[in-house]
Design a protein around this motif. Structure first.
Motif, PDB file in Angstrom:
ATOM      1  N   ARG A 151       0.811  -1.215   0.000  1.00  0.00           N
ATOM      2  CA  ARG A 151       0.000   0.000   0.000  1.00  0.00           C
ATOM      3  C   ARG A 151       0.846   1.268   0.000  1.00  0.00           C
ATOM      4  O   ARG A 151       0.433   2.303  -0.516  1.00  0.00           O
ATOM      5  N   CYS A 152       2.033   1.161   0.549  1.00  0.00           N
ATOM      6  CA  CYS A 152       2.944   2.308   0.553  1.00  0.00           C
ATOM      7  C   CYS A 152       3.418   2.668  -0.855  1.00  0.00           C
ATOM      8  O   CYS A 152       3.908   3.774  -1.090  1.00  0.00           O
ATOM      9  N   ALA A 153       3.280   1.736  -1.796  1.00  0.00           N
ATOM     10  CA  ALA A 153       3.680   1.997  -3.181  1.00  0.00           C
ATOM     11  C   ALA A 153       2.717   2.960  -3.867  1.00  0.00           C
ATOM     12  O   ALA A 153       3.072   3.616  -4.842  1.00  0.00           O
ATOM     13  N   HIS A 154       1.483   3.016  -3.379  1.00  0.00           N
ATOM     14  CA  HIS A 154       0.453   3.899  -3.944  1.00  0.00           C
ATOM     15  C   HIS A 154       0.253   3.658  -5.444  1.00  0.00           C
ATOM     16  O   HIS A 154       0.263   4.597  -6.253  1.00  0.00           O
ATOM     17  N   ASN A 155       0.074   2.385  -5.783  1.00  0.00           N
ATOM     18  CA  ASN A 155      -0.219   2.028  -7.172  1.00  0.00           C
ATOM     19  C   ASN A 155      -1.282   0.939  -7.146  1.00  0.00           C
ATOM     20  O   ASN A 155      -1.000  -0.205  -6.782  1.00  0.00           O
ATOM     21  N   ARG A 156      -2.496   1.287  -7.508  1.00  0.00           N
ATOM     22  CA  ARG A 156      -3.622   0.361  -7.378  1.00  0.00           C
ATOM     23  C   ARG A 156      -3.486  -0.882  -8.248  1.00  0.00           C
ATOM     24  O   ARG A 156      -3.963  -1.947  -7.886  1.00  0.00           O
ATOM     25  N   TYR A 157      -2.840  -0.742  -9.400  1.00  0.00           N
ATOM     26  CA  TYR A 157      -2.702  -1.894 -10.301  1.00  0.00           C
ATOM     27  C   TYR A 157      -1.660  -2.877  -9.765  1.00  0.00           C
ATOM     28  O   TYR A 157      -1.836  -4.099  -9.841  1.00  0.00           O
ATOM     29  N   LEU A 158      -0.588  -2.346  -9.220  1.00  0.00           N
ATOM     30  CA  LEU A 158       0.415  -3.195  -8.593  1.00  0.00           C
ATOM     31  C   LEU A 158      -0.182  -3.900  -7.376  1.00  0.00           C
ATOM     32  O   LEU A 158       0.064  -5.085  -7.158  1.00  0.00           O
ATOM     33  N   LEU A 159      -0.976  -3.176  -6.595  1.00  0.00           N
ATOM     34  CA  LEU A 159      -1.617  -3.753  -5.411  1.00  0.00           C
ATOM     35  C   LEU A 159      -2.515  -4.920  -5.796  1.00  0.00           C
ATOM     36  O   LEU A 159      -2.519  -5.962  -5.132  1.00  0.00           O
ATOM     37  N   LYS A 160      -3.256  -4.766  -6.880  1.00  0.00           N
ATOM     38  CA  LYS A 160      -4.148  -5.829  -7.343  1.00  0.00           C
ATOM     39  C   LYS A 160      -3.354  -7.074  -7.715  1.00  0.00           C
ATOM     40  O   LYS A 160      -3.731  -8.204  -7.367  1.00  0.00           O
ATOM     41  N   MET A 161      -2.239  -6.892  -8.407  1.00  0.00           N
ATOM     42  CA  MET A 161      -1.415  -8.040  -8.806  1.00  0.00           C
ATOM     43  C   MET A 161      -0.779  -8.719  -7.597  1.00  0.00           C
ATOM     44  O   MET A 161      -0.716  -9.946  -7.519  1.00  0.00           O
ATOM     45  N   LEU A 162      -0.327  -7.926  -6.647  1.00  0.00           N
ATOM     46  CA  LEU A 162       0.297  -8.486  -5.456  1.00  0.00           C
ATOM     47  C   LEU A 162      -0.702  -9.255  -4.607  1.00  0.00           C
ATOM     48  O   LEU A 162      -0.386 -10.317  -4.059  1.00  0.00           O
ATOM     49  N   ASN A 163      -1.909  -8.741  -4.481  1.00  0.00           N
ATOM     50  CA  ASN A 163      -2.942  -9.444  -3.712  1.00  0.00           C
ATOM     51  C   ASN A 163      -3.294 -10.772  -4.360  1.00  0.00           C
ATOM     52  O   ASN A 163      -3.514 -11.777  -3.674  1.00  0.00           O
ATOM     53  N   SER A 164      -3.348 -10.785  -5.686  1.00  0.00           N
ATOM     54  CA  SER A 164      -3.615 -12.025  -6.405  1.00  0.00           C
ATOM     55  C   SER A 164      -2.474 -13.019  -6.191  1.00  0.00           C
ATOM     56  O   SER A 164      -2.700 -14.222  -5.978  1.00  0.00           O
ATOM     57  N   LEU A 165      -1.245 -12.522  -6.204  1.00  0.00           N
ATOM     58  CA  LEU A 165      -0.083 -13.377  -5.989  1.00  0.00           C
ATOM     59  C   LEU A 165      -0.096 -13.962  -4.580  1.00  0.00           C
ATOM     60  O   LEU A 165       0.251 -15.127  -4.373  1.00  0.00           O
ATOM     61  N   GLN A 166      -0.510 -13.160  -3.596  1.00  0.00           N
ATOM     62  CA  GLN A 166      -0.567 -13.633  -2.216  1.00  0.00           C
ATOM     63  C   GLN A 166      -1.539 -14.800  -2.071  1.00  0.00           C
ATOM     64  O   GLN A 166      -1.313 -15.709  -1.271  1.00  0.00           O
ATOM     65  N   GLU A 167      -2.612 -14.777  -2.833  1.00  0.00           N
ATOM     66  CA  GLU A 167      -3.557 -15.896  -2.785  1.00  0.00           C
ATOM     67  C   GLU A 167      -2.896 -17.173  -3.297  1.00  0.00           C
ATOM     68  O   GLU A 167      -3.082 -18.256  -2.729  1.00  0.00           O
ATOM     69  N   SER A 168      -2.096 -17.053  -4.331  1.00  0.00           N
ATOM     70  CA  SER A 168      -1.386 -18.230  -4.845  1.00  0.00           C
ATOM     71  C   SER A 168      -0.337 -18.718  -3.853  1.00  0.00           C
ATOM     72  O   SER A 168      -0.065 -19.923  -3.767  1.00  0.00           O
ATOM     73  N   MET A 169       0.236 -17.804  -3.077  1.00  0.00           N
ATOM     74  CA  MET A 169       1.242 -18.184  -2.081  1.00  0.00           C
ATOM     75  C   MET A 169       0.657 -19.098  -1.016  1.00  0.00           C
ATOM     76  O   MET A 169       1.394 -19.846  -0.367  1.00  0.00           O
ATOM     77  N   MET A 170      -0.657 -19.062  -0.829  1.00  0.00           N
ATOM     78  CA  MET A 170      -1.299 -19.921   0.158  1.00  0.00           C
ATOM     79  C   MET A 170      -1.101 -21.396  -0.167  1.00  0.00           C
ATOM     80  O   MET A 170      -1.191 -22.254   0.707  1.00  0.00           O
ATOM     81  N   LEU A 171      -0.834 -21.699  -1.433  1.00  0.00           N
ATOM     82  CA  LEU A 171      -0.688 -23.089  -1.869  1.00  0.00           C
ATOM     83  C   LEU A 171       0.675 -23.681  -1.504  1.00  0.00           C
ATOM     84  O   LEU A 171       0.892 -24.874  -1.695  1.00  0.00           O
ATOM     85  N   LEU A 172       1.563 -22.862  -0.974  1.00  0.00           N
ATOM     86  CA  LEU A 172       2.909 -23.330  -0.662  1.00  0.00           C
ATOM     87  C   LEU A 172       2.962 -24.209   0.574  1.00  0.00           C
ATOM     88  O   LEU A 172       3.922 -24.944   0.777  1.00  0.00           O
ATOM     89  N   GLY A 173       1.960 -24.109   1.430  1.00  0.00           N
ATOM     90  CA  GLY A 173       1.955 -24.932   2.635  1.00  0.00           C
ATOM     91  C   GLY A 173       2.521 -24.194   3.830  1.00  0.00           C
ATOM     92  O   GLY A 173       2.491 -22.964   3.884  1.00  0.00           O
ATOM     93  N   PRO A 174       3.077 -24.921   4.812  1.00  0.00           N
ATOM     94  CA  PRO A 174       3.560 -24.316   6.055  1.00  0.00           C
ATOM     95  C   PRO A 174       4.553 -23.183   5.822  1.00  0.00           C
ATOM     96  O   PRO A 174       5.356 -23.217   4.890  1.00  0.00           O
ATOM     97  N   THR A 175       4.502 -22.192   6.678  1.00  0.00           N
ATOM     98  CA  THR A 175       5.360 -21.018   6.546  1.00  0.00           C
ATOM     99  C   THR A 175       6.836 -21.342   6.743  1.00  0.00           C
ATOM    100  O   THR A 175       7.200 -22.199   7.569  1.00  0.00           O
ATOM    101  N   THR A 176       7.697 -20.643   6.032  1.00  0.00           N
ATOM    102  CA  THR A 176       9.142 -20.795   6.228  1.00  0.00           C
ATOM    103  C   THR A 176       9.583 -20.147   7.539  1.00  0.00           C
ATOM    104  O   THR A 176      10.713 -20.380   7.996  1.00  0.00           O
ATOM    105  N   LEU A 177       8.711 -19.348   8.149  1.00  0.00           N
ATOM    106  CA  LEU A 177       9.049 -18.688   9.412  1.00  0.00           C
ATOM    107  C   LEU A 177       9.106 -19.672  10.579  1.00  0.00           C
ATOM    108  O   LEU A 177       9.513 -19.301  11.683  1.00  0.00           O
TER     109      LEU A 177
END
Length: 229
Positions: A151-177
């Motif tokens: 959100r600090c980037a202040h670019n709505r199109y980039l935000l949309k792509m990143l949010n979509s990517l985050q949904e795909s990241m859910m498929l990775l399984g347990p966190t590396t943290l």
């Protein structure tokens, strides 16, 4: 957390209270189940089962599954039918490659456009991480950090792509943290990103963000290789 017995009626009530379509409710239910690990990659998803669990008819469930299919979160397997998507090595590589590009761009733009208040909040989130030791708390704070960076980037199109990517990241399984030493390393990497943004050094912010994603990718690959041995 089990929601199977409590979900049907609340979902139906939510339709009338918030004006959301039943298809959207079914979509959110399945998406949350993937995020929470109730539906793990490789799990077969059946319209009838989901309709029973949500208290909705099969039509909105089918619409939700078709939407998730288009987004790549579920897939048609020749032998198992529709399943939660399983990522192979090539897909994981592609996912992290895109994440590196997009998050690097977000950090670059944040160094140029974020307000002083936003940067201060980003710093606060980064430092707050030291208070946590449980993976669930670390994951929550990590998501807040990255979501704030976007959100600090202040670019709505980039935000949309990143949010979509985050949904795909859910498929990775347990966190590396949950990996020993990774929380501390991630905290240092976050700190370097914030340092560069505070200095309004866009190029350094982008490089720090790219390095952070590369390090996370190394840990992810290490876990995959360990499981395959």
């Amino acid at each position: 957390m089990s929601t199977a017995k409590k979900t049907p009626k609340p979902l139906d009530e939510a339709t009338s209270e918030r004006g959301e379509s039943r298809s959207e409710l079914a979509y959110r239910f399945i998406l949350d189940a993937i995020k929470e690990g109730t539906l793990v990659p490789g799990t077969r998803v059946r319209e009838a089962d989901l309709a029973t669990r949500t208290g909705l008819s099969r039509t909105p469930v089918r619409e939700a599954l078709n939407r998730l299919l288009m987004e790549g979160l579920v897939a048609n397997d020749p032998s198992r039918g529709m399943i939660v998507t399983e990522l192979d090595h090539a897909m994981i590589n592609e996912l992290y490659a895109m994440r590196e590009v997009l998050e690097g761009t977000a950090a670059f733009l944040a160094a140029r456009h974020a307000s002083e208040v936003e940067i201060a909040f980003l710093r606060e989130i980064s430092e707050r991480d030291a208070q946590f030791s449980e993976p669930a708390d670390l994951v929550k704070n990590n998501r807040l950090f990255h979501g704030t960076l976007y959100r600090c980037a202040h670019n709505r199109y980039l935000l949309k792509m990143l949010n979509s990517l985050q949904e795909s990241m859910m498929l990775l399984g347990p966190t590396t943290l949950a990996k020993a030493g990774r929380p501390e390393a991630a905290r240092r990497e976050h700190g370097l990103i914030v340092d560069a943004i505070e200095q309004r050094d866009a190029a350094a912010a982008e490089q720090a963000a790219r390095n952070h994603i590369r390090e996370a990718y190394k840990v992810r690959l290490g876990e995959l290789f360990e499981r395959e041995v």
